[in-house]
Write a protein that holds these residues in place. Structure first.
Motif, PDB file in Angstrom:
ATOM      1  N   LYS A 159       0.842  -1.209   0.000  1.00  0.00           N
ATOM      2  CA  LYS A 159       0.000   0.000   0.000  1.00  0.00           C
ATOM      3  C   LYS A 159       0.873   1.255   0.000  1.00  0.00           C
ATOM      4  O   LYS A 159       0.579   2.246  -0.669  1.00  0.00           O
ATOM      5  CB  LYS A 159      -0.920   0.000   1.235  1.00  0.00           C
ATOM      6  CG  LYS A 159      -2.045  -1.025   1.123  1.00  0.00           C
ATOM      7  CD  LYS A 159      -3.055  -0.878   2.247  1.00  0.00           C
ATOM      8  CE  LYS A 159      -2.725  -1.788   3.398  1.00  0.00           C
ATOM      9  NZ  LYS A 159      -3.706  -1.802   4.470  1.00  0.00           N
ATOM     10  N   MET A 160       1.958   1.180   0.742  1.00  0.00           N
ATOM     11  CA  MET A 160       2.875   2.319   0.838  1.00  0.00           C
ATOM     12  C   MET A 160       3.533   2.605  -0.510  1.00  0.00           C
ATOM     13  O   MET A 160       3.585   3.752  -0.974  1.00  0.00           O
ATOM     14  CB  MET A 160       3.933   1.967   1.894  1.00  0.00           C
ATOM     15  CG  MET A 160       4.869   3.066   2.237  1.00  0.00           C
ATOM     16  SD  MET A 160       5.971   2.491   3.569  1.00  0.00           S
ATOM     17  CE  MET A 160       6.885   4.011   3.818  1.00  0.00           C
ATOM     18  N   ALA A 161       4.011   1.532  -1.163  1.00  0.00           N
ATOM     19  CA  ALA A 161       4.679   1.694  -2.469  1.00  0.00           C
ATOM     20  C   ALA A 161       3.691   2.237  -3.500  1.00  0.00           C
ATOM     21  O   ALA A 161       4.052   3.105  -4.319  1.00  0.00           O
ATOM     22  CB  ALA A 161       5.252   0.351  -2.926  1.00  0.00           C
ATOM     23  N   LEU A 162       2.454   1.765  -3.458  1.00  0.00           N
ATOM     24  CA  LEU A 162       1.454   2.241  -4.416  1.00  0.00           C
ATOM     25  C   LEU A 162       1.157   3.728  -4.203  1.00  0.00           C
ATOM     26  O   LEU A 162       1.013   4.479  -5.172  1.00  0.00           O
ATOM     27  CB  LEU A 162       0.164   1.419  -4.292  1.00  0.00           C
ATOM     28  CG  LEU A 162       0.213   0.017  -4.918  1.00  0.00           C
ATOM     29  CD1 LEU A 162      -1.076  -0.746  -4.608  1.00  0.00           C
ATOM     30  CD2 LEU A 162       0.448   0.079  -6.427  1.00  0.00           C
ATOM     31  N   ASP A 170       9.976   7.993  -9.039  1.00  0.00           N
ATOM     32  CA  ASP A 170      10.597   7.193 -10.114  1.00  0.00           C
ATOM     33  C   ASP A 170      10.943   5.784  -9.645  1.00  0.00           C
ATOM     34  O   ASP A 170      10.765   4.816 -10.378  1.00  0.00           O
ATOM     35  CB  ASP A 170      11.870   7.890 -10.604  1.00  0.00           C
ATOM     36  CG  ASP A 170      11.547   9.201 -11.275  1.00  0.00           C
ATOM     37  OD1 ASP A 170      11.143   9.179 -12.445  1.00  0.00           O
ATOM     38  OD2 ASP A 170      11.660  10.259 -10.619  1.00  0.00           O
ATOM     39  N   PHE A 171      11.500   5.693  -8.434  1.00  0.00           N
ATOM     40  CA  PHE A 171      11.846   4.381  -7.859  1.00  0.00           C
ATOM     41  C   PHE A 171      11.291   4.299  -6.447  1.00  0.00           C
ATOM     42  O   PHE A 171      11.501   5.217  -5.652  1.00  0.00           O
ATOM     43  CB  PHE A 171      13.362   4.182  -7.755  1.00  0.00           C
ATOM     44  CG  PHE A 171      14.032   3.891  -9.067  1.00  0.00           C
ATOM     45  CD1 PHE A 171      14.216   2.583  -9.509  1.00  0.00           C
ATOM     46  CD2 PHE A 171      14.497   4.937  -9.856  1.00  0.00           C
ATOM     47  CE1 PHE A 171      14.831   2.322 -10.718  1.00  0.00           C
ATOM     48  CE2 PHE A 171      15.115   4.682 -11.074  1.00  0.00           C
ATOM     49  CZ  PHE A 171      15.285   3.380 -11.503  1.00  0.00           C
ATOM     50  N   ALA A 188       2.092  -5.732  -7.606  1.00  0.00           N
ATOM     51  CA  ALA A 188       1.059  -4.732  -7.305  1.00  0.00           C
ATOM     52  C   ALA A 188       1.227  -3.500  -8.189  1.00  0.00           C
ATOM     53  O   ALA A 188       0.257  -2.955  -8.715  1.00  0.00           O
ATOM     54  CB  ALA A 188       1.126  -4.348  -5.828  1.00  0.00           C
ATOM     55  N   LEU A 189       2.478  -3.062  -8.384  1.00  0.00           N
ATOM     56  CA  LEU A 189       2.710  -1.890  -9.230  1.00  0.00           C
ATOM     57  C   LEU A 189       2.221  -2.162 -10.655  1.00  0.00           C
ATOM     58  O   LEU A 189       1.536  -1.336 -11.259  1.00  0.00           O
ATOM     59  CB  LEU A 189       4.207  -1.531  -9.262  1.00  0.00           C
ATOM     60  CG  LEU A 189       4.814  -0.923  -7.991  1.00  0.00           C
ATOM     61  CD1 LEU A 189       6.329  -0.822  -8.125  1.00  0.00           C
ATOM     62  CD2 LEU A 189       4.221   0.454  -7.703  1.00  0.00           C
ATOM     63  N   ASP A 190       2.563  -3.333 -11.172  1.00  0.00           N
ATOM     64  CA  ASP A 190       2.169  -3.666 -12.543  1.00  0.00           C
ATOM     65  C   ASP A 190       0.652  -3.732 -12.677  1.00  0.00           C
ATOM     66  O   ASP A 190       0.080  -3.230 -13.645  1.00  0.00           O
ATOM     67  CB  ASP A 190       2.800  -4.997 -12.978  1.00  0.00           C
ATOM     68  CG  ASP A 190       4.292  -4.849 -13.244  1.00  0.00           C
ATOM     69  OD1 ASP A 190       4.796  -3.703 -13.159  1.00  0.00           O
ATOM     70  OD2 ASP A 190       4.954  -5.859 -13.523  1.00  0.00           O
ATOM     71  N   PHE A 194       1.456   0.879 -12.870  1.00  0.00           N
ATOM     72  CA  PHE A 194       2.727   1.576 -12.625  1.00  0.00           C
ATOM     73  C   PHE A 194       3.912   0.731 -13.096  1.00  0.00           C
ATOM     74  O   PHE A 194       4.878   0.514 -12.361  1.00  0.00           O
ATOM     75  CB  PHE A 194       2.866   1.919 -11.139  1.00  0.00           C
ATOM     76  CG  PHE A 194       1.779   2.815 -10.624  1.00  0.00           C
ATOM     77  CD1 PHE A 194       1.674   4.128 -11.089  1.00  0.00           C
ATOM     78  CD2 PHE A 194       0.853   2.363  -9.707  1.00  0.00           C
ATOM     79  CE1 PHE A 194       0.667   4.962 -10.630  1.00  0.00           C
ATOM     80  CE2 PHE A 194      -0.162   3.187  -9.242  1.00  0.00           C
ATOM     81  CZ  PHE A 194      -0.266   4.490  -9.704  1.00  0.00           C
ATOM     82  N   ASP A 195       3.821   0.248 -14.325  1.00  0.00           N
ATOM     83  CA  ASP A 195       4.882  -0.637 -14.814  1.00  0.00           C
ATOM     84  C   ASP A 195       6.185   0.120 -15.063  1.00  0.00           C
ATOM     85  O   ASP A 195       7.236  -0.490 -15.196  1.00  0.00           O
ATOM     86  CB  ASP A 195       4.422  -1.377 -16.075  1.00  0.00           C
ATOM     87  CG  ASP A 195       4.005  -0.422 -17.167  1.00  0.00           C
ATOM     88  OD1 ASP A 195       4.732  -0.288 -18.146  1.00  0.00           O
ATOM     89  OD2 ASP A 195       2.948   0.240 -17.008  1.00  0.00           O
TER      90      ASP A 195
END
Ligand code: PBG
Length: 331
Positions: A159-162, A170-171, A188-190, A194-195
């Protein structure tokens, strides 16, 4: 040696000829440090026009967003392209389960948005670990027995990364050392579109005594230690295994941390991966040199240049360091 034995001539081999002048030395120089190799970490706080010095990291401040923008502009004009963000979160935003970490309006997410609006061309890297947001200071969730629970923590890290990806970073840089988090975050990003958001994995992060000044900077009061998830400084094969797993799980860049005491780990990993390697020259590494400088024992600028060059020579492609200002004018 062969050269000398096979030759009939008894000539002294004069390696010093290649060191005679600055021009010759530059010509044969094997490793070069560039501004673009450096990542400047920044600590961000709420408020306006705030610049609060960090006692154990002389020369480093926590900045409110407005002043942070000025700092980024200043360093960007000197050739620095990449910046890492760490939020120093107010105590009332900390909780047992770190919910603030994925709040879209949290300090971190707002900072990412503003920086990317003002400087879309810079590379922005955000830390993924719960420690700025947990009341106990651990990178993951803690159960009733005081254990750091892996899979439940990963749900939070996703959830945090999203939230950070959504804000435009960017990273994302998972620094938490939970097992399997790179794969989970990548998927989750993909899935959410957020690929193009990269993962810079803190692959081999050691349970080091060199992080203490950083914890002051982030106002983290750690209960206990991080030895059940960060690595034992005695181990190198385990670091290679961690890095290999992160690579297989989809990491774009692999990090070793800290840097100078772990140059052997960097050099070994250089032999084993084609991925870029990052090294984190951490707060304690910075603080020791600054303390010695202020005691009059050495010249911090010269020592930092040598340190960063050594990290690059060992095999790192990019270096997170608080010493950007100390070296930038000689690059
Ligand atoms: C948080 C994190 C830490 C650092 C970077 N991310 C501290 C820790 O793991 O306790 C340390 C960086 C430094 O010392 O400069 N997960």
């Amino acid at each position: 040696m062969d050269l000398i034995q096979n030759s009939k001539l008894i000539l002294p081999i004069r390696l010093r000829r290649n060191r005679r002048s600055s021009a010759i030395r530059k010509m044969v120089q094997e490793t070069e440090l560039n501004a673009a190799d450096l990542v400047a970490p920044f600590f961000v706080i709420e408020g306006e026009n705030k610049s609060i010095p960090i006692q154990r990291m002389p020369g480093i401040h926590r900045f409110s967003i407005d002043l942070l923008l000025k700092e980024i502009e200043r360093l960007h004009n000197k050739g620095v392209q990449s910046f890492a963000l760490f939020p120093a979160v107010d105590r009332d935003c900390k909780s047992l389960n770190a919910e603030e970490a994925w709040n879209p309006d949290a300090l971190m997410q707002r900072t990412i948005r503003v920086i990317k609006e003002s400087f879309p061309e810079v590379c922005l890297i955000s830390d993924v670990a719960l420690d700025p947001y947990t009341s106990h200071g651990h990178d993951g969730l803690v159960n009733d027995q005081g254990q750091i629970i892996n899979d439940e923590s990963i749900e939070c890290l996703i959830k945090m990364a999203l939230a950070q990806a959504e804000a435009g970073v960017d990273f994302v840089a998972p620094s938490d050392m939970m097992d399997g988090r790179v794969k989970a975050i990548r998927e989750a990003l993909d899935l959410e579109g957020f690929d193009q958001t990269g993962i810079l994995a803190y692959s081999a992060k050691y349970a080091s005594a060199l992080y203490d000044p950083f914890r002051e900077a982030l106002q983290v009061e750690l209960i206990g230690d991080k030895k059940t998830y960060q690595m034992d400084p005695a181990n190198v094969r385990e670091a290679l295994l961690e890095a290999r797993l992160d690579e297989q799980e989809g990491a774009d860049i692999l990090m070793i941390k800290p840097a100078l005491y772990y140059l052997d780990v960097i050099a070994r990993l250089r032999q084993e991966t084609y991925r870029p390697i990052a090294a984190y020259h951490v707060s304690g590494e910075y603080a020791m040199v600054m303390a010695a400088h202020h005691a009059g024992y050495l010249d911090s600028k010269k020592v930092f240049y040598e340190a960063l060059l050594s990290i690059k020579r060992a095999g790192a492609d990019l270096i997170f360091t608080y010493a950007v200002d100390a070296v930038i004018d000689r690059l």
